[in-house]
Design an enzyme around this catalytic site. Structure first.
Site, PDB file in Angstrom:
ATOM      1  N   PRO A  10      34.431  -1.879  -5.108  1.00 38.12           N
ATOM      2  CA  PRO A  10      35.852  -1.566  -5.216  1.00 38.12           C
ATOM      3  C   PRO A  10      36.632  -2.423  -6.216  1.00 38.12           C
ATOM      4  O   PRO A  10      36.387  -3.622  -6.341  1.00 38.12           O
ATOM      5  CB  PRO A  10      36.380  -1.794  -3.791  1.00 38.12           C
ATOM      6  CG  PRO A  10      35.337  -2.569  -3.087  1.00 38.12           C
ATOM      7  CD  PRO A  10      34.035  -2.223  -3.731  1.00 38.12           C
ATOM      8  N   ASN A  11      37.542  -1.761  -6.878  1.00 37.32           N
ATOM      9  CA  ASN A  11      38.501  -2.356  -7.826  1.00 37.32           C
ATOM     10  C   ASN A  11      37.900  -2.757  -9.167  1.00 37.32           C
ATOM     11  O   ASN A  11      38.622  -3.208 -10.055  1.00 37.32           O
ATOM     12  CB  ASN A  11      39.234  -3.556  -7.193  1.00 37.32           C
ATOM     13  CG  ASN A  11      39.976  -3.148  -5.929  1.00 37.32           C
ATOM     14  OD1 ASN A  11      40.797  -2.225  -5.969  1.00 37.32           O
ATOM     15  ND2 ASN A  11      39.684  -3.782  -4.810  1.00 37.32           N
ATOM     16  N   ARG A  18      42.705  -6.197 -14.463  1.00 32.72           N
ATOM     17  CA  ARG A  18      42.764  -6.815 -13.131  1.00 32.72           C
ATOM     18  C   ARG A  18      42.583  -8.335 -13.251  1.00 32.72           C
ATOM     19  O   ARG A  18      41.527  -8.797 -13.690  1.00 32.72           O
ATOM     20  CB  ARG A  18      41.646  -6.234 -12.258  1.00 32.72           C
ATOM     21  CG  ARG A  18      41.531  -6.880 -10.905  1.00 32.72           C
ATOM     22  CD  ARG A  18      40.257  -6.460 -10.199  1.00 32.72           C
ATOM     23  NE  ARG A  18      40.164  -7.104  -8.904  1.00 32.72           N
ATOM     24  CZ  ARG A  18      39.059  -7.205  -8.190  1.00 32.72           C
ATOM     25  NH1 ARG A  18      37.936  -6.675  -8.640  1.00 32.72           N
ATOM     26  NH2 ARG A  18      39.077  -7.803  -7.032  1.00 32.72           N
ATOM     27  N   TYR A  23      38.890 -12.560 -14.157  1.00 34.84           N
ATOM     28  CA  TYR A  23      37.782 -11.651 -14.488  1.00 34.84           C
ATOM     29  C   TYR A  23      37.605 -11.407 -15.993  1.00 34.84           C
ATOM     30  O   TYR A  23      36.637 -10.761 -16.385  1.00 34.84           O
ATOM     31  CB  TYR A  23      37.978 -10.312 -13.766  1.00 34.84           C
ATOM     32  CG  TYR A  23      37.948 -10.450 -12.255  1.00 34.84           C
ATOM     33  CD1 TYR A  23      36.797 -10.847 -11.590  1.00 34.84           C
ATOM     34  CD2 TYR A  23      39.101 -10.217 -11.485  1.00 34.84           C
ATOM     35  CE1 TYR A  23      36.771 -10.998 -10.208  1.00 34.84           C
ATOM     36  CE2 TYR A  23      39.093 -10.357 -10.102  1.00 34.84           C
ATOM     37  CZ  TYR A  23      37.921 -10.753  -9.476  1.00 34.84           C
ATOM     38  OH  TYR A  23      37.896 -10.905  -8.114  1.00 34.84           O
ATOM     39  N   ASN A  73      27.264  -5.471  -8.266  1.00 37.29           N
ATOM     40  CA  ASN A  73      28.428  -6.304  -7.962  1.00 37.29           C
ATOM     41  C   ASN A  73      29.134  -5.609  -6.800  1.00 37.29           C
ATOM     42  O   ASN A  73      29.861  -4.643  -7.009  1.00 37.29           O
ATOM     43  CB  ASN A  73      29.348  -6.422  -9.173  1.00 37.29           C
ATOM     44  CG  ASN A  73      30.523  -7.358  -8.889  1.00 37.29           C
ATOM     45  OD1 ASN A  73      30.815  -7.679  -7.729  1.00 37.29           O
ATOM     46  ND2 ASN A  73      31.195  -7.791  -9.934  1.00 37.29           N
ATOM     47  N   ALA A  76      34.491  -6.814  -3.104  1.00 33.38           N
ATOM     48  CA  ALA A  76      34.926  -7.340  -1.799  1.00 33.38           C
ATOM     49  C   ALA A  76      33.962  -6.973  -0.664  1.00 33.38           C
ATOM     50  O   ALA A  76      33.898  -7.696   0.341  1.00 33.38           O
ATOM     51  CB  ALA A  76      36.328  -6.853  -1.485  1.00 33.38           C
ATOM     52  N   HIS A  79      31.626  -9.600   1.087  1.00 31.69           N
ATOM     53  CA  HIS A  79      32.009 -10.607   2.070  1.00 31.69           C
ATOM     54  C   HIS A  79      31.946 -10.119   3.516  1.00 31.69           C
ATOM     55  O   HIS A  79      32.034 -10.929   4.423  1.00 31.69           O
ATOM     56  CB  HIS A  79      33.410 -11.128   1.730  1.00 31.69           C
ATOM     57  CG  HIS A  79      33.543 -11.523   0.285  1.00 31.69           C
ATOM     58  ND1 HIS A  79      32.732 -12.476  -0.288  1.00 31.69           N
ATOM     59  CD2 HIS A  79      34.337 -11.047  -0.725  1.00 31.69           C
ATOM     60  CE1 HIS A  79      33.043 -12.590  -1.575  1.00 31.69           C
ATOM     61  NE2 HIS A  79      34.006 -11.729  -1.868  1.00 31.69           N
ATOM     62  N   ASP A  86      22.342  -4.096   5.024  1.00 29.29           N
ATOM     63  CA  ASP A  86      21.201  -3.365   5.571  1.00 29.29           C
ATOM     64  C   ASP A  86      20.591  -2.424   4.525  1.00 29.29           C
ATOM     65  O   ASP A  86      19.364  -2.292   4.435  1.00 29.29           O
ATOM     66  CB  ASP A  86      21.617  -2.569   6.809  1.00 29.29           C
ATOM     67  CG  ASP A  86      21.841  -3.470   8.029  1.00 29.29           C
ATOM     68  OD1 ASP A  86      21.483  -4.662   7.970  1.00 29.29           O
ATOM     69  OD2 ASP A  86      22.383  -2.967   9.034  1.00 29.29           O
ATOM     70  N   GLU A 100      22.320  -9.529  -7.252  1.00 30.45           N
ATOM     71  CA  GLU A 100      23.752  -9.544  -6.928  1.00 30.45           C
ATOM     72  C   GLU A 100      24.481 -10.288  -8.045  1.00 30.45           C
ATOM     73  O   GLU A 100      24.102 -11.410  -8.392  1.00 30.45           O
ATOM     74  CB  GLU A 100      23.934 -10.258  -5.581  1.00 30.45           C
ATOM     75  CG  GLU A 100      25.376 -10.408  -5.143  1.00 30.45           C
ATOM     76  CD  GLU A 100      25.486 -11.231  -3.845  1.00 30.45           C
ATOM     77  OE1 GLU A 100      24.456 -11.428  -3.147  1.00 30.45           O
ATOM     78  OE2 GLU A 100      26.603 -11.689  -3.541  1.00 30.45           O
ATOM     79  N   HIS A 102      28.286 -11.530  -9.616  1.00 28.02           N
ATOM     80  CA  HIS A 102      29.738 -11.710  -9.521  1.00 28.02           C
ATOM     81  C   HIS A 102      30.242 -12.271 -10.833  1.00 28.02           C
ATOM     82  O   HIS A 102      29.652 -13.217 -11.375  1.00 28.02           O
ATOM     83  CB  HIS A 102      30.107 -12.658  -8.377  1.00 28.02           C
ATOM     84  CG  HIS A 102      29.660 -12.138  -7.051  1.00 28.02           C
ATOM     85  ND1 HIS A 102      30.326 -11.114  -6.417  1.00 28.02           N
ATOM     86  CD2 HIS A 102      28.601 -12.454  -6.286  1.00 28.02           C
ATOM     87  CE1 HIS A 102      29.686 -10.842  -5.289  1.00 28.02           C
ATOM     88  NE2 HIS A 102      28.630 -11.621  -5.191  1.00 28.02           N
ATOM     89  N   SER A 104      33.276 -13.705 -11.328  1.00 30.81           N
ATOM     90  CA  SER A 104      33.844 -15.016 -11.007  1.00 30.81           C
ATOM     91  C   SER A 104      32.836 -15.786 -10.154  1.00 30.81           C
ATOM     92  O   SER A 104      31.815 -15.228  -9.736  1.00 30.81           O
ATOM     93  CB  SER A 104      35.156 -14.840 -10.242  1.00 30.81           C
ATOM     94  OG  SER A 104      34.897 -14.291  -8.949  1.00 30.81           O
ATOM     95  N   ARG A 109      36.674 -20.129  -5.138  1.00 30.48           N
ATOM     96  CA  ARG A 109      37.887 -19.375  -4.807  1.00 30.48           C
ATOM     97  C   ARG A 109      38.205 -19.457  -3.309  1.00 30.48           C
ATOM     98  O   ARG A 109      37.738 -20.374  -2.638  1.00 30.48           O
ATOM     99  CB  ARG A 109      37.717 -17.935  -5.314  1.00 30.48           C
ATOM    100  CG  ARG A 109      37.445 -17.885  -6.822  1.00 30.48           C
ATOM    101  CD  ARG A 109      37.258 -16.480  -7.309  1.00 30.48           C
ATOM    102  NE  ARG A 109      38.457 -15.679  -7.100  1.00 30.48           N
ATOM    103  CZ  ARG A 109      38.487 -14.339  -7.178  1.00 30.48           C
ATOM    104  NH1 ARG A 109      37.382 -13.681  -7.476  1.00 30.48           N
ATOM    105  NH2 ARG A 109      39.607 -13.692  -6.978  1.00 30.48           N
ATOM    106  N   ARG A 113      35.800 -15.796   0.388  1.00 33.06           N
ATOM    107  CA  ARG A 113      34.831 -15.360  -0.636  1.00 33.06           C
ATOM    108  C   ARG A 113      33.566 -16.218  -0.635  1.00 33.06           C
ATOM    109  O   ARG A 113      32.617 -15.951  -1.370  1.00 33.06           O
ATOM    110  CB  ARG A 113      35.479 -15.403  -2.020  1.00 33.06           C
ATOM    111  CG  ARG A 113      36.638 -14.452  -2.189  1.00 33.06           C
ATOM    112  CD  ARG A 113      37.161 -14.466  -3.627  1.00 33.06           C
ATOM    113  NE  ARG A 113      38.526 -13.989  -3.679  1.00 33.06           N
ATOM    114  CZ  ARG A 113      38.894 -12.709  -3.739  1.00 33.06           C
ATOM    115  NH1 ARG A 113      37.992 -11.769  -3.789  1.00 33.06           N
ATOM    116  NH2 ARG A 113      40.176 -12.374  -3.778  1.00 33.06           N
TER     117      ARG A 113
HETATM  118  C1  DQA Z   1      33.786 -10.287  -7.426  1.00 39.16           C
HETATM  119  C2  DQA Z   1      34.226 -11.375  -6.453  1.00 39.16           C
HETATM  120  C3  DQA Z   1      34.724 -10.781  -5.150  1.00 39.16           C
HETATM  121  O1  DQA Z   1      35.172 -11.805  -4.273  1.00 39.16           O
HETATM  122  C4  DQA Z   1      35.894  -9.855  -5.410  1.00 39.16           C
HETATM  123  O2  DQA Z   1      36.296  -9.233  -4.213  1.00 39.16           O
HETATM  124  C5  DQA Z   1      35.641  -8.861  -6.483  1.00 39.16           C
HETATM  125  C6  DQA Z   1      34.881  -9.271  -7.654  1.00 39.16           C
HETATM  126  C7  DQA Z   1      33.380 -10.853  -8.791  1.00 39.16           C
HETATM  127  O3  DQA Z   1      32.795 -10.112  -9.572  1.00 39.16           O
HETATM  128  O4  DQA Z   1      33.691 -12.011  -9.098  1.00 39.16           O
HETATM  129  O5  DQA Z   1      36.135  -7.740  -6.419  1.00 39.16           O
HETATM  130  O6  DQA Z   1      32.639  -9.625  -6.876  1.00 39.16           O
END
Ligand code: DQA
Length: 151
Positions: A10-11, A18, A23, A73, A76, A79, A86, A100, A102, A104, A109, A113
């Site tokens: 998401p996002n 953003r 980021y 990635n 959110a 977390h 699963d 995985e 990320h 950031s 943070r 997180r």
């Molecule tokens: C993220 C870190 C997550 O905590 C956050 O919710 C994101 C982006 C990252 O790429 O740093 O949406 O996964």
């Protein structure tokens, strides 16, 4: 031809605008372009994004069914989504790498997180290196594909 799924939660379609101080300014389209350019011969990159947990889970099922390594990635969902954890287990138990990523470094943070429910079942984790983390993950996955004799 081996296909690597690069899955984004998401996002992340908002990358570029953003929270750029966290980021950076690259968009998801920039990330896709970079990965496609970096993919060695015989490796196809397919980048997707969704805000929907069920869709992300279905893509992990698809990775298992098609034998596709995953770079993810989870944003959110990282977390708190035990369902995503699963589904991630299914990928690694099928012998497929799941990296995985990320952008950031979540450990620098907010406290919520600092927990990833995915990391404990991922093949590896790259965090805090900006969007370059995706390319580093691809480099690793491409190496695994090559040592397995392609796909
Ligand atoms: C993220 C870190 C997550 O905590 C956050 O919710 C994101 C982006 C990252 O790429 O740093 O949406 O996964």
């Amino acid at each position: 031809m081996a296909r690597v799924l690069v899955l984004n939660g998401p996002n992340l379609q908002r990358l570029g605008t953003r929270e750029p101080t966290i980021y950076g300014s690259a968009t998801l389209a920039d990330v896709e372009r970079d990965l496609v350019a970096a993919a060695p011969e015989g490796v196809e990159v397919e980048l997707r994004q969704t805000d929907d947990e069920a869709t992300l889970i279905s893509w992990l099922h698809e990775a298992v069914d098609t034998g596709s390594p995953v770079i993810m990635n989870p944003a959110a969902f990282t977390h708190y989504s035990y369902a995503l954890r699963d589904a991630s287990v299914l990928v690694t138990e099928a012998g497929l790498p799941l990296i995985e990523v990320h952008i950031s470094n979540p450990h620098r943070r907010e406290e919520f997180r600092h927990t990833s429910v995915v990391s404990g079942v991922a093949t590896g984790v790259i965090a805090g290196l900006g969007v370059e983390g995706y390319r580093l993950a691809l480099q690793y996955v491409a190496g695994r594909i090559a040592s397995a004799g392609g796909a």
